[in-house]
Scaffold this active site. Structure first.
Site, mmCIF file in Angstrom:
data_model
loop_
_atom_site.group_PDB
_atom_site.id
_atom_site.type_symbol
_atom_site.label_atom_id
_atom_site.label_comp_id
_atom_site.label_asym_id
_atom_site.label_seq_id
_atom_site.Cartn_x
_atom_site.Cartn_y
_atom_site.Cartn_z
ATOM 1 N N GLN A 54 0.831 -1.205 0.000
ATOM 2 C CA GLN A 54 0.000 0.000 0.000
ATOM 3 C C GLN A 54 0.869 1.261 0.000
ATOM 4 O OE1 GLN A 54 -2.212 2.563 -0.354
ATOM 5 N NE2 GLN A 54 -3.781 1.267 0.540
ATOM 6 N N ARG A 56 -0.093 4.410 0.350
ATOM 7 C CA ARG A 56 -0.519 5.383 1.356
ATOM 8 C C ARG A 56 -0.196 4.834 2.735
ATOM 9 N NH1 ARG A 56 -3.988 9.596 2.087
ATOM 10 N NH2 ARG A 56 -4.829 9.526 -0.019
ATOM 11 N N SER A 70 -20.644 7.792 6.310
ATOM 12 C CA SER A 70 -21.248 7.715 4.979
ATOM 13 C C SER A 70 -21.606 6.274 4.623
ATOM 14 C CB SER A 70 -20.275 8.287 3.933
ATOM 15 O OG SER A 70 -20.774 8.099 2.629
ATOM 16 N N GLY A 75 -24.097 2.736 2.584
ATOM 17 C CA GLY A 75 -23.483 1.487 2.171
ATOM 18 C C GLY A 75 -22.198 1.756 1.391
ATOM 19 N N GLY A 95 -8.460 0.018 -1.795
ATOM 20 C CA GLY A 95 -9.665 0.268 -1.003
ATOM 21 C C GLY A 95 -9.435 0.175 0.492
ATOM 22 N N GLU A 96 -8.206 0.479 0.948
ATOM 23 C CA GLU A 96 -7.915 0.329 2.382
ATOM 24 C C GLU A 96 -8.734 1.284 3.239
ATOM 25 O OE1 GLU A 96 -4.150 0.112 5.501
ATOM 26 O OE2 GLU A 96 -3.815 -0.067 3.345
ATOM 27 N N ARG A 98 -11.801 2.303 2.664
ATOM 28 C CA ARG A 98 -13.139 1.707 2.767
ATOM 29 C C ARG A 98 -13.118 0.521 3.728
ATOM 30 N NH1 ARG A 98 -13.445 0.698 -3.277
ATOM 31 N NH2 ARG A 98 -11.474 1.816 -3.247
ATOM 32 N N ASN A 130 -4.302 3.256 -6.986
ATOM 33 C CA ASN A 130 -4.197 4.339 -6.011
ATOM 34 C C ASN A 130 -3.852 5.664 -6.679
ATOM 35 O OD1 ASN A 130 -4.372 3.739 -2.907
ATOM 36 N ND2 ASN A 130 -3.614 1.884 -3.867
#
Length: 302
Positions: A54, A56, A70, A75, A95-96, A98, A130
């Protein structure tokens, strides 16, 4: 609503397929792989590990909490992407945020795309996705591009095709890595923008680069004002060399002092001296911002 429920049920059905040890899918050629790869599957969050590739590394707690709220209300609109490691074990590709936000609100499952890939493919997918979708800072993006070059062996032309960016754009990001680490940190922390960084790259001397960076921070200079400051510095540098080479009758104390004035104000300072020793110092400015900057310098010297 019926369509949404059908899609969710389909995700649960495919998830059940993956939990069957007799049909463990390890490659795209395995039986049932075509039903899984590319489709949305509801995965148990406890079966997913964070991707070590990753790009980030910093996640704002406030931002994660906002995303979690949110997700709780609306959802997960965009599924995460994972790769299958072994039976009932997956690794995040993208999608880390999320994934973390979903765990914050206690979700037991999360919609995911399942990919079957080796480590190099996973790294490329993580970095490319990313760069395209995450709100990375300029240095994080530059580092991601550099990793695609170093670890995936992509050329700038190939990266341009992968991420849909012009080659010149990629080059501009990569050049940011030539900045002093202190300036790179300032960009990552949001003290200066990519525009400031691109302007500072034109200053080759590291010490001068850091001096100008300090002036940018102290005077809260815009990108345009920073460009003017650097342009005037380069002009002053040339003028200083020329004045040293030229022979004239300007008093030595004036020659020595004008360089100090020029460096302090970031402009070529004009000094006129009459025969009786009196004279006049002129400080030019190029914009309202530049004028305010000079005023602050004079006030701070009091």
């Amino acid at each position: 609503m019926a369509k949404a429920n059908k899609k969710q049920a389909l995700g649960r059905g495919l998830s059940a397929l993956l939990k069957d040890p007799e049909n463990d899918i390890q490659s795209a050629q395995d039986k049932g792989a075509d039903k899984v790869v590319g489709n949305i599957i509801e995965l148990d969050v406890n079966l997913i590990e964070v991707n070590p590739f990753q790009p980030r590394t910093n996640f704002s707690e406030e931002s994660l909490q906002e995303l979690a709220t949110s997700i709780k209300e609306l959802g997960i609109i965009q599924p995460i992407t994972v790769r299958k490691l072994e039976f009932n074990k997956y690794q995040l590709v993208s999608g880390e945020r999320r994934f973390r936000a979903s765990k914050l609100i206690g979700l037991e499952t999360i919609p995911a795309y399942v990919r079957i890939a080796n480590d190099q493919e996973s790294l490329e997918m993580a970095l490319v996705e990313n760069i395209q979708r995450q709100d990375l800072d300029p240095i994080e993006i530059a580092l991601s591009y550099q990793r695609l070059i170093d670890e995936v062996n992509l050329t700038q032309e190939q990266m341009s095709e992968r991420v849909g960016k012009k080659r010149s754009t990629i080059t501009n990001y990569l050049r940011l890595l030539k900045l002093d680490p202190i300036i790179q940190t300032g960009m990552r922390d949001g003290f200066i923008s990519m525009g400031h960084g691109r302007a500072l790259i034109s200053v080759e001397d590291t010490t001068t680069q850091l001096d100008i960076y300090e002036k940018v921070l102290q005077n809260e200079l815009s990108v345009r004002a920073t460009e003017d400051l650097i342009r005037n510095y380069n002009t002053t540098k040339k003028v200083k060399v020329s004045s040293e080479e030229a022979e004239d009758d300007t008093p030595k104390y004036i020659k020595k002092g004008v360089g100090v004035f020029s460096e302090y104000f970031g402009h070529k300072i004009d000094v006129k001296v009459s025969k009786n020793g009196s004279g006049k110092i002129s400080i030019p400015f190029h914009s309202e911002e530049d004028f305010i900057r000079i005023k602050k310098l004079i006030q701070s010297a009091k």
